[in-house]
Design an enzyme around this catalytic site. Structure first.
Site, PDB file in Angstrom:
ATOM      1  N   ARG A 104       0.850  -1.190   0.000  1.00 37.65           N
ATOM      2  CA  ARG A 104       0.000   0.000   0.000  1.00 37.65           C
ATOM      3  C   ARG A 104       0.888   1.244   0.000  1.00 37.65           C
ATOM      4  O   ARG A 104       2.106   1.132   0.134  1.00 37.65           O
ATOM      5  CB  ARG A 104      -0.925  -0.011   1.223  1.00 37.65           C
ATOM      6  CG  ARG A 104      -0.147  -0.363   2.496  1.00 37.65           C
ATOM      7  CD  ARG A 104      -0.579   0.310   3.711  1.00 37.65           C
ATOM      8  NE  ARG A 104      -0.439   1.720   3.626  1.00 37.65           N
ATOM      9  CZ  ARG A 104       0.715   2.377   3.800  1.00 37.65           C
ATOM     10  NH1 ARG A 104       1.861   1.745   4.038  1.00 37.65           N
ATOM     11  NH2 ARG A 104       0.749   3.701   3.723  1.00 37.65           N
ATOM     12  N   GLY A 105       0.229   2.409  -0.119  1.00 35.33           N
ATOM     13  CA  GLY A 105       1.014   3.639  -0.194  1.00 35.33           C
ATOM     14  C   GLY A 105       1.265   3.965  -1.657  1.00 35.33           C
ATOM     15  O   GLY A 105       1.523   3.067  -2.477  1.00 35.33           O
ATOM     16  N   ALA A 106       1.175   5.265  -1.981  1.00 37.70           N
ATOM     17  CA  ALA A 106       1.172   5.672  -3.381  1.00 37.70           C
ATOM     18  C   ALA A 106       2.373   5.140  -4.181  1.00 37.70           C
ATOM     19  O   ALA A 106       2.211   4.523  -5.235  1.00 37.70           O
ATOM     20  CB  ALA A 106       1.130   7.202  -3.443  1.00 37.70           C
ATOM     21  N   ASP A 143      -1.344  11.175  -2.268  1.00 37.29           N
ATOM     22  CA  ASP A 143      -1.655  10.080  -3.190  1.00 37.29           C
ATOM     23  C   ASP A 143      -1.958  10.593  -4.587  1.00 37.29           C
ATOM     24  O   ASP A 143      -1.818   9.869  -5.568  1.00 37.29           O
ATOM     25  CB  ASP A 143      -2.831   9.259  -2.664  1.00 37.29           C
ATOM     26  CG  ASP A 143      -2.448   8.574  -1.364  1.00 37.29           C
ATOM     27  OD1 ASP A 143      -2.602   9.189  -0.295  1.00 37.29           O
ATOM     28  OD2 ASP A 143      -1.945   7.440  -1.435  1.00 37.29           O
ATOM     29  N   ASN A 176      -4.944  12.959   0.213  1.00 37.16           N
ATOM     30  CA  ASN A 176      -4.148  12.124   1.112  1.00 37.16           C
ATOM     31  C   ASN A 176      -5.117  11.368   2.014  1.00 37.16           C
ATOM     32  O   ASN A 176      -6.347  11.542   1.935  1.00 37.16           O
ATOM     33  CB  ASN A 176      -3.179  12.997   1.921  1.00 37.16           C
ATOM     34  CG  ASN A 176      -2.114  12.170   2.636  1.00 37.16           C
ATOM     35  OD1 ASN A 176      -1.468  11.333   2.005  1.00 37.16           O
ATOM     36  ND2 ASN A 176      -1.952  12.357   3.922  1.00 37.16           N
ATOM     37  N   LYS A 177      -4.589  10.552   2.888  1.00 39.91           N
ATOM     38  CA  LYS A 177      -5.407   9.693   3.749  1.00 39.91           C
ATOM     39  C   LYS A 177      -6.493  10.483   4.465  1.00 39.91           C
ATOM     40  O   LYS A 177      -6.251  11.606   4.909  1.00 39.91           O
ATOM     41  CB  LYS A 177      -4.473   8.993   4.743  1.00 39.91           C
ATOM     42  CG  LYS A 177      -5.105   8.017   5.684  1.00 39.91           C
ATOM     43  CD  LYS A 177      -5.951   6.968   5.009  1.00 39.91           C
ATOM     44  CE  LYS A 177      -5.220   6.132   3.986  1.00 39.91           C
ATOM     45  NZ  LYS A 177      -6.137   5.280   3.176  1.00 39.91           N
TER      46      LYS A 177
HETATM   47  O1  MRU Z   1      -4.553   3.553   1.868  1.00 43.03           O
HETATM   48  P1  MRU Z   1      -3.063   3.626   1.842  1.00 43.03           P
HETATM   49  O2  MRU Z   1      -2.406   3.110   3.057  1.00 43.03           O
HETATM   50  O3  MRU Z   1      -2.488   3.050   0.572  1.00 43.03           O
HETATM   51  O4  MRU Z   1      -2.846   5.170   1.843  1.00 43.03           O
HETATM   52  C1  MRU Z   1      -1.957   5.811   1.097  1.00 43.03           C
HETATM   53  C2  MRU Z   1      -0.989   6.461   1.951  1.00 43.03           C
HETATM   54  O5  MRU Z   1       0.001   5.852   2.234  1.00 43.03           O
HETATM   55  C3  MRU Z   1      -1.236   7.769   2.534  1.00 43.03           C
HETATM   56  O6  MRU Z   1      -2.320   8.459   2.112  1.00 43.03           O
HETATM   57  C4  MRU Z   1       0.009   8.554   2.567  1.00 43.03           C
HETATM   58  O7  MRU Z   1      -0.102   9.526   3.519  1.00 43.03           O
HETATM   59  C5  MRU Z   1       0.334   9.179   1.230  1.00 43.03           C
HETATM   60  S1  MRU Z   1       1.928   8.976   0.770  1.00 43.03           S
HETATM   61  C6  MRU Z   1       1.928   7.398   0.091  1.00 43.03           C
END
Ligand code: MRU
Length: 370
Positions: free
Chosen positions: A54-56, A251, A261-262
């Site tokens: 996971r994570g962008a 993201d 973002n999250k």
């Molecule tokens: O749902 P996820 O864990 O894939 O979320 C993405 C993220 O990791 C966050 O939003 C993060 O703060 C952005 S940077 C990858």
């Protein structure tokens, strides 16, 4: 970055078997380090949608390797049959998660590299090279974000005469969300390495707890002082002067500087704005969606299963992993995974090219003008 003193990336090609991609399965952190073998595009698509990875940045790299796995297994009877399987694989990967633009970007980049090659062998080689390049560039961009972002922390540290710089972060924009270093955490690691005193408030980040589980884990593994707080503590900490700066990831960023973002990031930005606290967003340019200008209208927001809200998973005292229902069984829940912070709440963007205002002009000048 390090786990138990050993350097890991989050995803890599298996040593001695290039037909297998290996990745840290993040569902089991912080309690267990499980490395998953991913052998075909279906396994990679499931790993992305079920958030083993996971994570962008990491899902971009995973999508690149997913395309490589698809190329390895695509029919070799003709180039048409091969390309048809590759196009299907691309659609399958793109459908896994809608918000982070890196996914679509990585699939399209790998697709282009495959298309221009003649002959199936060459197409497979191009897929592998592109996936490796996406992963290496991601790590490199994050390292540079660390170097640029360090100057922001240094400046605050100077102002505080070397007292610890208190940094609040949300979710996990750490190395687990990328291939290495992370974005929001990269300047923190760079400062820590230079013996600049930092302390990080880690938002727990309901419902998946990326902060409490993952950011806390990686900061701990790298000896960075930190404290986990509930998501709704940010305003209180800011009112009391306990936060010097906020740094989060992204993201998807519009060409005008709006940031997805999250979920919960927008509320933190509002609180930071109200309390005069700088709010930085750290991102590699792979998360910029150059086609869009209005984040609230144009960024697709992922909605995930209500079960992620209603159930929590954790470790019992005697070491078992259990899942428990924490809400009335029949109450419906809504699980919005991201929100959009408008650019005017963002102090600056920290990228692999440098730091710029979160405006169309600032971004354009940094990326497109000499
Ligand atoms: O749902 P996820 O864990 O894939 O979320 C993405 C993220 O990791 C966050 O939003 C993060 O703060 C952005 S940077 C990858």
């Amino acid at each position: 970055m390090k786990i138990n003193g050993r350097h890991y990336r989050t995803i890599w090609v298996k040593k001695d078997d290039p037909s297998v991609i290996q990745a840290i399965d993040q569902r089991f952190l912080p309690h267990e380090l499980i490395i998953e073998d991913l052998k075909d595009v279906d396994a990679m698509a499931a790993a992305i949608s079920e958030m083993h990875v996971r994570g962008a940045g990491l899902i971009g790299a995973a999508a690149g390797y997913g395309m490589y796995l698809a190329a390895l297994h695509a029919p070799a009877s003709s180039e048409e049959a091969f390309m048809s399987a590759i196009l299907d694989a691309g659609e399958k990967l793109k459908a896994t998660r809608p918000t982070a633009v890196n996914l679509e970007w990585a699939v399209n980049r790998t697709l282009e590299a495959i298309k221009v090659e003649k002959g199936i062998e060459n197409k497979i080689i191009a897929a592998r090279k592109t996936a490796d390049a996406i992963a290496d560039e991601d790590a490199d961009s994050c390292r540079k974000i660390g170097e640029f972002g360090l100057s922001v922390i240094e400046e605050i540290s100077r102002r505080k005469n070397g007292e610890p710089v208190n940094i609040l972060t949300h979710c996990n924009a750490g190395w687990l969300a990328f291939v290495d270093y992370g974005t929001a955490t990269a300047p923190i690691y760079a400062a820590h390495e230079k013996d600049i005193k930092v302390h990080v408030y880690v938002d727990e980040t309901r419902p998946w707890n990326q902060g409490g589980r993952l950011t806390a884990f990686e900061l701990g593994q790298n000896n960075v002082p930190h404290t986990i707080v509930t998501d709704n503590a940010a305003g209180h900490l800011m009112q009391r002067g306990m936060v010097d700066m906020v740094i989060v990831g992204s993201d998807r960023t519009t060409a005008t500087g709006d940031v997805a973002n999250k979920i919960g990031t927008y509320l933190i930005a509002l609180a930071a704005h109200a309390n005069g606290i700088p709010f930085y967003v750290a991102l590699p340019s792979s998360t910029i969606d150059w086609k869009i200008r209005d984040g609230i209208r144009e960024i697709p927001i992922e909605k995930r299963s209500e079960n992620e809200v209603k159930y929590v998973r954790g470790r019992t005292e005697d070491g078992r992993t259990e899942t428990a229902l924490i809400t009335p069984k029949d109450s419906p829940a809504a699980n919005y995974a991201f929100d959009v912070t408008p650019s005017y709440f963002v102090t600056a963007l920290i990228t692999e090219k440098g730091i710029c205002p979160a405006t169309e002009e600032g971004i354009t000048r940094l990326f497109w003008k000499a």
